[in-house]
Scaffold this motif. Sequence first.
Motif, PDB file in Angstrom:
ATOM      1  N   GLY A  14       0.858  -1.070  -0.011  1.00  0.00           N
ATOM      2  CA  GLY A  14      -0.113   0.130   0.322  1.00  0.00           C
ATOM      3  C   GLY A  14       0.681   0.991  -0.110  1.00  0.00           C
ATOM      4  N   LEU A  15       1.737   1.089   0.831  1.00  0.00           N
ATOM      5  CA  LEU A  15       2.667   2.436   0.877  1.00  0.00           C
ATOM      6  C   LEU A  15       3.479   2.612  -0.650  1.00  0.00           C
ATOM      7  CD1 LEU A  15       3.917   4.307   2.174  1.00  0.00           C
ATOM      8  CD2 LEU A  15       5.302   2.743   2.966  1.00  0.00           C
ATOM      9  N   VAL A  16       3.772   1.526  -0.832  1.00  0.00           N
ATOM     10  CA  VAL A  16       4.216   1.793  -2.491  1.00  0.00           C
ATOM     11  C   VAL A  16       3.478   2.173  -3.643  1.00  0.00           C
ATOM     12  CG1 VAL A  16       5.142   0.041  -4.552  1.00  0.00           C
ATOM     13  CG2 VAL A  16       6.154  -0.428  -2.026  1.00  0.00           C
ATOM     14  N   PHE A  17       2.211   1.675  -3.585  1.00  0.00           N
ATOM     15  CA  PHE A  17       1.879   2.317  -4.906  1.00  0.00           C
ATOM     16  C   PHE A  17       1.244   3.488  -4.736  1.00  0.00           C
ATOM     17  CE2 PHE A  17      -3.015   2.811  -5.368  1.00  0.00           C
ATOM     18  CZ  PHE A  17      -3.281   2.825  -7.278  1.00  0.00           C
ATOM     19  N   MET A  18       0.943   4.252  -2.945  1.00  0.00           N
ATOM     20  CA  MET A  18       0.806   5.441  -3.057  1.00  0.00           C
ATOM     21  C   MET A  18       1.747   5.813  -3.178  1.00  0.00           C
ATOM     22  SD  MET A  18      -1.537   5.836   0.841  1.00  0.00           S
ATOM     23  CE  MET A  18      -0.531   5.057   1.690  1.00  0.00           C
ATOM     24  N   GLY A  19       2.754   5.743  -2.698  1.00  0.00           N
ATOM     25  CA  GLY A  19       4.476   6.580  -3.374  1.00  0.00           C
ATOM     26  C   GLY A  19       5.020   6.592  -4.895  1.00  0.00           C
ATOM     27  N   MET A  20       3.966   5.382  -5.595  1.00  0.00           N
ATOM     28  CA  MET A  20       4.357   5.721  -6.976  1.00  0.00           C
ATOM     29  C   MET A  20       3.323   6.585  -7.867  1.00  0.00           C
ATOM     30  SD  MET A  20       6.978   4.221  -7.796  1.00  0.00           S
ATOM     31  CE  MET A  20       6.395   3.609  -9.804  1.00  0.00           C
ATOM     32  N   THR A  21       1.758   6.453  -6.708  1.00  0.00           N
ATOM     33  CA  THR A  21       1.177   7.300  -7.048  1.00  0.00           C
ATOM     34  C   THR A  21       1.324   8.714  -6.782  1.00  0.00           C
ATOM     35  OG1 THR A  21      -0.328   5.347  -6.811  1.00  0.00           O
ATOM     36  CG2 THR A  21      -1.585   7.898  -7.341  1.00  0.00           C
ATOM     37  N   TYR A  22       1.757   9.207  -6.800  1.00  0.00           N
ATOM     38  CA  TYR A  22       2.019  10.640  -6.050  1.00  0.00           C
ATOM     39  C   TYR A  22       3.216  10.814  -6.950  1.00  0.00           C
ATOM     40  CZ  TYR A  22       4.216  15.049  -3.664  1.00  0.00           C
ATOM     41  OH  TYR A  22       4.986  15.604  -2.736  1.00  0.00           O
ATOM     42  N   LEU A  23       4.412  10.046  -6.580  1.00  0.00           N
ATOM     43  CA  LEU A  23       5.685  10.508  -7.620  1.00  0.00           C
ATOM     44  C   LEU A  23       4.809  10.604  -8.912  1.00  0.00           C
ATOM     45  CD1 LEU A  23       7.922   8.703  -6.401  1.00  0.00           C
ATOM     46  CD2 LEU A  23       8.049  10.704  -5.955  1.00  0.00           C
TER      47      LEU A  23
END
Length: 54
Positions: A14-23
């Motif tokens: 979930g953290l990876v997904f949110m980080g990629m979406t933010y970038l």
Amino acid sequence: MSYNDLRHFADSWGLVFMGMTYLILIGWHFLPKGRERSAEAALAIFEQEEADHG
């Protein structure tokens, strides 16, 4: 699936997904078309409306 399984998934993927979406969303504005659209959006509130007020 237990609560601990869901929490572990959210903490990792979930953290990876949110980080990629933010970038991706931030990087989108640095593309040539993104800069143009951002500039248009920033100045949109200053444009005069040409509406007939009757």
